[in-house]
Design an enzyme around this catalytic site. Sequence first.
Site, PDB file in Angstrom:
ATOM      1  N   ARG A 108      23.514  -0.279  -4.706  1.00  0.00           N
ATOM      2  CA  ARG A 108      23.056  -1.007  -5.895  1.00  0.00           C
ATOM      3  C   ARG A 108      23.185  -0.069  -7.100  1.00  0.00           C
ATOM      4  O   ARG A 108      22.625   1.031  -7.083  1.00  0.00           O
ATOM      5  CB  ARG A 108      21.598  -1.429  -5.696  1.00  0.00           C
ATOM      6  CG  ARG A 108      20.950  -1.979  -6.939  1.00  0.00           C
ATOM      7  CD  ARG A 108      19.501  -2.408  -6.719  1.00  0.00           C
ATOM      8  NE  ARG A 108      18.976  -2.866  -7.986  1.00  0.00           N
ATOM      9  CZ  ARG A 108      17.896  -2.377  -8.592  1.00  0.00           C
ATOM     10  NH1 ARG A 108      17.156  -1.452  -8.010  1.00  0.00           N
ATOM     11  NH2 ARG A 108      17.523  -2.837  -9.760  1.00  0.00           N
ATOM     12  N   HIS A 140      19.391  -2.342 -16.514  1.00  0.00           N
ATOM     13  CA  HIS A 140      18.382  -1.387 -16.031  1.00  0.00           C
ATOM     14  C   HIS A 140      17.956  -0.552 -17.239  1.00  0.00           C
ATOM     15  O   HIS A 140      18.208   0.645 -17.319  1.00  0.00           O
ATOM     16  CB  HIS A 140      18.973  -0.531 -14.895  1.00  0.00           C
ATOM     17  CG  HIS A 140      17.952   0.158 -14.037  1.00  0.00           C
ATOM     18  ND1 HIS A 140      17.906   0.015 -12.662  1.00  0.00           N
ATOM     19  CD2 HIS A 140      16.947   1.005 -14.333  1.00  0.00           C
ATOM     20  CE1 HIS A 140      16.922   0.758 -12.170  1.00  0.00           C
ATOM     21  NE2 HIS A 140      16.327   1.368 -13.173  1.00  0.00           N
ATOM     22  N   GLU A 190      13.163  -4.663 -13.071  1.00  0.00           N
ATOM     23  CA  GLU A 190      11.785  -4.398 -13.483  1.00  0.00           C
ATOM     24  C   GLU A 190      11.519  -4.742 -14.944  1.00  0.00           C
ATOM     25  O   GLU A 190      11.255  -3.859 -15.768  1.00  0.00           O
ATOM     26  CB  GLU A 190      11.423  -2.930 -13.216  1.00  0.00           C
ATOM     27  CG  GLU A 190      11.555  -2.531 -11.769  1.00  0.00           C
ATOM     28  CD  GLU A 190      10.957  -1.161 -11.457  1.00  0.00           C
ATOM     29  OE1 GLU A 190      10.461  -0.492 -12.380  1.00  0.00           O
ATOM     30  OE2 GLU A 190      10.960  -0.767 -10.284  1.00  0.00           O
ATOM     31  N   ASN A 221      10.843  -4.100  -5.820  1.00  0.00           N
ATOM     32  CA  ASN A 221      10.806  -2.643  -5.914  1.00  0.00           C
ATOM     33  C   ASN A 221       9.363  -2.229  -5.650  1.00  0.00           C
ATOM     34  O   ASN A 221       8.449  -2.748  -6.285  1.00  0.00           O
ATOM     35  CB  ASN A 221      11.194  -2.163  -7.313  1.00  0.00           C
ATOM     36  CG  ASN A 221      12.635  -2.495  -7.663  1.00  0.00           C
ATOM     37  OD1 ASN A 221      13.373  -3.050  -6.846  1.00  0.00           O
ATOM     38  ND2 ASN A 221      13.034  -2.160  -8.867  1.00  0.00           N
ATOM     39  N   TYR A 263       6.615   1.133  -4.840  1.00  0.00           N
ATOM     40  CA  TYR A 263       6.324   2.566  -4.683  1.00  0.00           C
ATOM     41  C   TYR A 263       4.902   2.829  -4.231  1.00  0.00           C
ATOM     42  O   TYR A 263       4.671   3.610  -3.330  1.00  0.00           O
ATOM     43  CB  TYR A 263       6.613   3.313  -5.989  1.00  0.00           C
ATOM     44  CG  TYR A 263       8.101   3.347  -6.297  1.00  0.00           C
ATOM     45  CD1 TYR A 263       8.911   4.333  -5.763  1.00  0.00           C
ATOM     46  CD2 TYR A 263       8.705   2.354  -7.081  1.00  0.00           C
ATOM     47  CE1 TYR A 263      10.279   4.357  -5.999  1.00  0.00           C
ATOM     48  CE2 TYR A 263      10.070   2.363  -7.326  1.00  0.00           C
ATOM     49  CZ  TYR A 263      10.851   3.369  -6.777  1.00  0.00           C
ATOM     50  OH  TYR A 263      12.199   3.372  -7.001  1.00  0.00           O
ATOM     51  N   GLU A 279      14.296  -1.263  -4.364  1.00  0.00           N
ATOM     52  CA  GLU A 279      13.965   0.150  -4.598  1.00  0.00           C
ATOM     53  C   GLU A 279      12.743   0.515  -3.780  1.00  0.00           C
ATOM     54  O   GLU A 279      11.771  -0.245  -3.739  1.00  0.00           O
ATOM     55  CB  GLU A 279      13.606   0.431  -6.071  1.00  0.00           C
ATOM     56  CG  GLU A 279      14.775   0.507  -6.992  1.00  0.00           C
ATOM     57  CD  GLU A 279      14.359   0.866  -8.427  1.00  0.00           C
ATOM     58  OE1 GLU A 279      13.347   1.590  -8.620  1.00  0.00           O
ATOM     59  OE2 GLU A 279      15.055   0.410  -9.344  1.00  0.00           O
TER      60      GLU A 279
HETATM   61  C1  FCB Z   1      11.563   2.499 -10.962  1.00  0.00           C
HETATM   62  C2  FCB Z   1      12.849   2.458 -11.765  1.00  0.00           C
HETATM   63  C3  FCB Z   1      13.855   3.513 -11.339  1.00  0.00           C
HETATM   64  C4  FCB Z   1      13.171   4.827 -11.062  1.00  0.00           C
HETATM   65  C5  FCB Z   1      12.054   4.635 -10.072  1.00  0.00           C
HETATM   66  C6  FCB Z   1      11.378   5.913  -9.647  1.00  0.00           C
HETATM   67  O1  FCB Z   1      10.526   1.934 -11.693  1.00  0.00           O
HETATM   68  O2  FCB Z   1      13.454   1.188 -11.659  1.00  0.00           O
HETATM   69  O3  FCB Z   1      14.833   3.624 -12.336  1.00  0.00           O
HETATM   70  O4  FCB Z   1      12.703   5.377 -12.236  1.00  0.00           O
HETATM   71  O5  FCB Z   1      11.096   3.774 -10.632  1.00  0.00           O
END
Ligand code: FCB
Length: 476
Positions: A81, A125, A170, A300, A302, A377
């Site tokens: 991607r 992006h 995002e 995405n 985290y 992501e």
């Molecule tokens: C996300 C972004 C990516 C990168 C990661 C760690 O929010 O899409 O570009 O910065 O975090």
Amino acid sequence: MPEPVNPVTFPPSFLWGAATSAYQIEGAVREDGRTPSIWDTFSHTPGKTSGGETGDIAVDHYHRYRDDVALMADLGLTAYRFSISWSRVQPTGRGPAVQVGLDFYRRLVDELLAKGIKPAVTLYHWDLPQELEDAGGWPERDTAHRFAEYAQIVGEALGDRVENWITLNEPWCSAFLGYASGVHAPGRTDPVASLKAAHHLNLAHGLGASALRSVMPARNAVALSLNSSVVRPLSPGNAEDLAAVRKIDDLANGVFHGPILKGAYPETLLTATSSLTDWSFVLDGDLRSINQPLDALGLNYYTPTLVSAADAEPKGPRSDGHGASDHSPWPGADDVAFHQTPGERTEMGWTIDPSGLHELIMRYTEEAPGLPLYITENGAAYDDKPDPDGRVHDPERVAYLHGHLSAVRRAIADGADVRGYYLWSLLDNFEWAYGYEKRFGAVYVDYATLTRTPKSSALWYGRAARTGTLPEVETA
Ligand code: FCB
């Protein structure tokens, strides 16, 4: 009796990918007619990024893309991607395309296809052409129309060879970090502008999706990638904390998935922001334009978000994960306090919690039944350093990936239709306001020489991709 599910073996068609974005890796910012984007301007403004770092060179992917594709192929990845730099394709953000800019992406895609790697294109992006920001940026309605024109240009150029398309990455970050907290480009701190930006990003998605479909073969899939937050209450039994969850969930998620998946902004969002705006920038027909059927949804993920009612909390600078600011990225939510989720953290300070990924996938499985999902992501930053013989050993990242991929596998076993996973990121790269300080790559980049060295996590992930099964996690 149902078959017992092997927790670490994935369906054979599952895509094992890695993700990047244009400004974070390409460099070559003044080549072949490219003009500045808002990230060029922002990163060159003193004080905006760590150490004043910029994406001028980044990891020079623009010149090294062949080697980078070969590296992915050697590892065994099956999908990639990447994003297109709008200002390479349409330097002023409007008008005819620059073919030499598009040619770079044509060559990249051909190289991927030749190696059996399935490309997924993200159109946006975060790197708006500066001229469009000068004309008002995302708070200005016309930007959504400019995006649709750009989407059509790229769809015409690459639609014959790229099947997987993502309109926006995002949009929360574009709207609220770009226009409310100001930790991202263009660095504005105007809560009303951020809500307008969110709406125009939604409109851009809808108009862009239609524009893509008007020029591409019907087999292609159009999606978008949301950084949908998993929002949790500090005290699950406390009604005020639950109200704080509602508010942040609306501002993080509902503001996008409401109009996109259901054709309406949540009533609770409109009420919570009514002292700021009456939302009269939402014109007749907009919600219909935004509510296009999607072929897939990108998630995405985290770390989860932990909130409570603010009463007892001292007000102070808030961190939203991408940098600290005195301005909130949450318009209308001054009565909400943010807390650190307990547990081990990555180098970003983000708590490691794979259960949040499972929860997120199951939520969208319920909210959008039948919609295929991709994890577009997921990954972790660590302070990686080569050992004396040049190898980069990153057992923490291996454990992170194992934990999160296992959560994906559990969700599939629970009935979710997750078709693939893109590790963030293929390479160490320019991490926005943090510059080059945070290393998210599975592949280490020596910034002095730009040499690439696969970390042990890249080798581990490559084995998973080749076998469709997660290898055992090594002990550190
Ligand atoms: C996300 C972004 C990516 C990168 C990661 C760690 O929010 O899409 O570009 O910065 O975090």
